[in-house]
Design a protein around this motif. Sequence first.
Motif, mmCIF file in Angstrom:
data_model
loop_
_atom_site.group_PDB
_atom_site.id
_atom_site.type_symbol
_atom_site.label_atom_id
_atom_site.label_comp_id
_atom_site.label_asym_id
_atom_site.label_seq_id
_atom_site.Cartn_x
_atom_site.Cartn_y
_atom_site.Cartn_z
ATOM 1 N N LEU A 28 37.435 48.941 48.554
ATOM 2 C CA LEU A 28 36.190 48.620 49.257
ATOM 3 C C LEU A 28 35.062 48.336 48.269
ATOM 4 C CD1 LEU A 28 34.560 48.405 51.855
ATOM 5 C CD2 LEU A 28 34.251 50.896 51.812
ATOM 6 N N ASP A 38 32.697 41.843 45.173
ATOM 7 C CA ASP A 38 33.475 40.602 45.059
ATOM 8 C C ASP A 38 34.213 40.530 43.724
ATOM 9 O OD1 ASP A 38 34.470 38.228 46.034
ATOM 10 O OD2 ASP A 38 32.827 37.016 45.239
ATOM 11 N N GLN A 81 35.442 47.126 45.296
ATOM 12 C CA GLN A 81 35.729 45.793 44.741
ATOM 13 C C GLN A 81 35.360 44.701 45.731
ATOM 14 O OE1 GLN A 81 36.431 45.301 41.634
ATOM 15 N NE2 GLN A 81 38.472 45.991 41.061
ATOM 16 N N LEU A 82 35.546 44.990 47.015
ATOM 17 C CA LEU A 82 35.198 44.014 48.042
ATOM 18 C C LEU A 82 33.688 43.814 48.107
ATOM 19 C CD1 LEU A 82 36.297 42.246 50.358
ATOM 20 C CD2 LEU A 82 35.980 44.215 51.875
#
Length: 357
Positions: free
Chosen positions: A152, A158, A154-155
Motif C-alpha cells: 500500500l 507510485d 508503494q501504491l
Amino acid sequence: MTASLSEHVSALARRRLFWPVTILIVLLLANLLFTPDFFKIEIRGGHLYGSLIDIVRFGAPLIMVALGMTLVIATRGIDLSVGSIVAICGALSCLWISGQDDQNGVAGVLTAVGLALGLALVLGLWNGFLVAGAGIQPIIATLILMVAGRGLAQLITDGQIITINSTPYKLIGGGYWLTVPFSILLALAVTALAVALTRRTALGMLIESVGGNAEASRLAGIGSRRIIVMVYVFCAFCAGIAGLMISSNVSSADGNNAGLWIELDAILAVVIGGTSLAGGRFSIGGTVVGALLIQALSTTIYTVGVPPETTLLFKALVVTVVCLIQSPAFRAKVFQRRRRPSARTAAREKTKVEVAP
C-alpha cells in the motif's frame, strides 16, 4: 558491613532496570575511547548539539514504535505491521503536501498529519479486529498488514520517492523548539501520556490482567476484547507518529525502505527493557531505556568503525551478550556456580563434621 553491601548490590541487580541502564552506560562510556568529546553538549545557533542529543533524536522514532509494542506484548500479542504503518503514514503525508500549491502552508501540513494519523488509527483498528474479533493469532493477523501495508505504501508513492520542501513539516522530525529537537519533545510527551494512562489509572492493571489470563479477565467482568483492540490502535498511532518523524527528517517518503525492520528493533527494545513476551507485567521506562540502548549501539558501531558488511553481525553478537547478561537464569548458572560449593563438596564437609569427636 561487607555482607550488607553485598546484599544491597544483589537487591539492586534484581531490579528490572538495573542491567539495561548499566549496559547503556557502558556503551556510552566506550565511545570515549574513540571520541573524547562524546559527552560534550553545546548550543549552536540556538540549538542543542552533541552525540548524546543525536542518540535521543535519532532514537525517538524507535521509542515511539516500542511504546506501542510494549502494550501489545503486555496483552500477550505482537505487532509485525508497525514498519509498514510507518511507511504508509510517511507516504500519505508527503503525498498530500507535495500536491499543495504552498507546501509551507500550516493548514496543508496539519491536514496531512491528520490524514496520516487517522489512517494509522484505522489500520490499528483492523489489527485489533483480526486479533480480538476474528480470533486470529496476533503474529498472523499483523503479518497480513506487514506484507499488504508495504504494498500500500508503494501504491501511494507510485513506487517513487516523494520529495517535499515544507518547513512546518520539517519541524516534526528535523526541527527544533526551545533549543531542543522537536522529535525528542514529542517522544517525551507521548511517553508521559502512556505512563499517565497506564500507571495513574486502572488501565495498566487491566492490560496486565488481560495479558496474564484473558479468559479469567473476561469472566471477572473485564472487557478483554476492547482492551486488546485499544492497545493495537495505540500501537498503530505510535507507529504513525514515527512515520511522520522519519519522513519529516529527510523531507521525503520511501515506501520501500521507510521503517524497514523497525518492528524487530522495537520488539528487542521491549524485551531488553524487561517486558516478557509471555504477557502480563510491562515496563514503559524499561522500553525507553532499551530503545536508547539499541540506538547507542548503532552509534557505537559507526564510531568504532565496524565495516558495513559486518555491522549486522556485530550488532547481533552484542545484543546476544546483552540479553544473556540480563537473564537471571544465565547469571545464576554462570556466577553462582562459581561461588557456591558443589553438592558433593558440601556433603563431604557435612560428613567430616558429623564424624568429628
